[in-house]
Design an enzyme around this catalytic site. Structure first.
Site, short mmCIF file in Angstrom:
data_model
loop_
_atom_site.label_atom_id
_atom_site.label_comp_id
_atom_site.label_asym_id
_atom_site.label_seq_id
_atom_site.Cartn_x
_atom_site.Cartn_y
_atom_site.Cartn_z
N ASP A 162 0.81 -1.23 0.00
CA ASP A 162 0.00 0.00 0.00
C ASP A 162 0.85 1.28 0.00
O ASP A 162 0.68 2.15 0.88
CB ASP A 162 -0.92 0.01 1.23
CG ASP A 162 -1.80 -1.24 1.32
OD1 ASP A 162 -2.28 -1.70 0.27
OD2 ASP A 162 -1.98 -1.74 2.44
N GLU B 147 -11.40 0.12 -4.11
CA GLU B 147 -10.69 0.67 -2.94
C GLU B 147 -9.46 1.44 -3.42
O GLU B 147 -9.30 1.69 -4.60
CB GLU B 147 -10.28 -0.46 -1.99
CG GLU B 147 -9.39 -1.51 -2.61
CD GLU B 147 -9.06 -2.66 -1.66
OE1 GLU B 147 -9.50 -2.65 -0.50
OE2 GLU B 147 -8.34 -3.58 -2.09
O1 FUB Z 1 -3.33 -3.80 2.91
C1 FUB Z 1 -4.63 -4.06 3.33
C2 FUB Z 1 -5.61 -3.70 2.26
O2 FUB Z 1 -5.30 -4.38 1.05
C3 FUB Z 1 -5.60 -2.25 1.85
O3 FUB Z 1 -6.27 -1.43 2.74
C4 FUB Z 1 -6.20 -2.32 0.51
O4 FUB Z 1 -6.03 -1.16 -0.27
C5 FUB Z 1 -5.48 -3.51 -0.07
O5 FUB Z 1 -4.24 -3.20 -0.60
#
Ligand code: FUB
Length: 322
Positions: A42, A220
C-alpha cells in the site's frame, strides 16, 4: 558527582543515537520490488523538501495466504535518486494507539505548516491521524480517538472507511479520500485534524454497468493528483487476478469524475493499491506485487515511470514482473 551525572547523560544520548541509527537501513534499488528485507504494501509516495518518501503498511512474515491480512505497524522509506534508499523503520504501531489493536492497513502522510500528518485506517471501520515534526516520525496519535468512524453511520461514512489518501489543492484546501466499495471524500480544516462540512460520496461517470474486478468499478485504494488543471482520481477496481489500477478525471477535486481506463495491466497480487506523483520532472507510479512470496498477504512495494499523452491521458503501463 557532577562529572558522573554528565557522563551518564552523554552515555544516554549515545545509546539513543545508536538506537535511532539501528532502525535505519541503507539499500540499493535492484529492480522491483524496491524493498527485499521485509514485506511492504500500500505505498503512498510523497515529496517533502526535495526528498521522496514512501509510506507503507507492513505484511508480517508469517501472514497466511488464507488469512485476512496480518498487519500491525507502518513504515517509511526514502530516496533522493530512486536508486539509493533508506528504510527508516517503523513509524507507528497499533501498540502506540490506545483505541485500537487490529488491522493496520493502508496509510498516507502529508505536510502542512511544517508538520507531518499521518492518516491510518484500522479495524476496517476507522481512520485516525498521527502527527510528527519530521517526515520519518516518530508519529503520535493526536486525537486519542478516530477522525473517521462508521459506527452507527455507515450510510454517510460508507461500509468500510479504509485507505485514506490526502490531497491539498493549490488554493490550500485539503481533502481526504477513503473507502472500500463506497468511495468518499471530505474536506479537512487547516489544522488537518478536523473534518470540514459533510462527507460526500464520489460520483464516477461512465462506469455504471461495470462490476467488481473489471472496468471502472470502484473497489478501494483511492489516490488523487492534479496535473495542469485536471484532477486524476486513481483507484483499484477489485481483487481478482485481472483487477488493477484504473482512473477517472474531473475538473473538481470533489468530483464528479469521468472514467478513463487502466493505468497499468494487472499485477495479480490479489489486491491493487497505488500512488502517483511527480518527482524531479518524471512521473512515477508506486504499487505492490507479491513476487517475493507468491502470497497475496506478503506483498512488496515497486515503482515504475509513467508518461502522459498529448491529451493528458496516462499511457498504459504494461506491468513487468521482475
Ligand atoms: O493492505 C490491506 C488492504 O489491502 C488495503 O487497505 C487495501 O487497499 C489492499 O491493498
Amino acid at each position: 558527582m557532577k562529572n558522573k551525572l554528565i557522563a551518564m547523560i552523554l552515555l544516554g544520548l549515545f545509546i539513543s543515537c545508536k538506537e535511532n541509527d539501528s532502525n535505519e537501513k541503507q539499500f540499493i534499488y535492484e529492480g522491483n520490488p524496491i524493498v527485499r528485507y521485509m514485506f511492504t504494501a500500500d505505498p503512498s509516495a510523497r515529496v517533502f523538501n526535495g526528498r521522496l518518501y514512501v509510506y507503507t503498511s507492513h505484511d508480517e512474515d508469517t501472514a497466511d495466504a488464507n488469512q485476512h491480512f496480518l498487519m500491525n505497524n507502518w513504515h517509511v522509506f526514502s530516496t533522493e535518486d530512486m536508486i539509493n534508499w533508506t528504510g527508516h523503520g517503523q513509524i507507528l504501531s497499533l501498540d502506540d494507539i490506545s483505541w485500537t489493536d487490529r488491522q493496520a492497513w493502508a496509510p498516507d502522510c502529508i505536510e502542512r505548516n511544517g508538520k507531518y500528518y499521518f492518516y491510518f485506517p484500522v479495524e476496517q471501520t476507522k481512520i485516525g491521524v498521527a502527527v510528527s515534526n519530521s517526515p520519518v516520525g516518530p508519529f503520535k496519535d493526536i486525537l486519542g480517538r478516530p477522525l473517521i468512524d462508521n459506527t452507527n453511520n455507515e450510510v454517510i461514512v460508507g461500509r468500510e472507511p479504509i485507505d485514506p489518501a490526502l490531497f491539498i489543492d493549490d488554493d490550500g484546501q485539503a481533502y481526504m479520500y477513503f473507502g472500500c466499495r463506497d468511495a468518499r471524500v471530505v474536506k479537512l480544516k487547516e489544522n488537518m485534524i478536523e473534518i470540514e462540512g459533510e462527507i460526500q460520496p464520489i460520483v464516477i461517470k461512465g462506469n455504471k454497468e461495470d462490476a467488481e474486478n473489471s472496468g471502472g468499478y470502484y473497489a478501494e485504494a483511492p489516490w488523487m493528483f492534479k496535473r495542469d488543471s485536471t484532477y486524476y482520481f486513481v483507484y483499484s477496481n477489485g481483487w481478482r487476478s485481472q483487477s488493477t489500477i484504473i482512473y477517472a478525471i474531473g475538473n473538481n477535486p470533489m468530483g464528479p469524475f469521468n472514467y478513463v481506463g487502466e493505468v497499468m495491466s494487472p499485477v495479480g497480487a490479489g489486491t491493487s493499491h497505488a500512488s502517483i506523483l511527480q518527482y524531479n520532472d518524471k512521473w512515477y507510479i508506486f504499487y505492490h506485487n507479491n513476487v517475493l512470496s507468491d502470497n497475496g498477504k506478503r506483498r512488496s512495494i515497486c515503482y515504475d515511470e509513467i508518461t502522459f499523452d498529448i491529451d493528458g491521458k496516462i499511457n498504459h503501463l504494461i506491468y513487468n514482473e521482475r
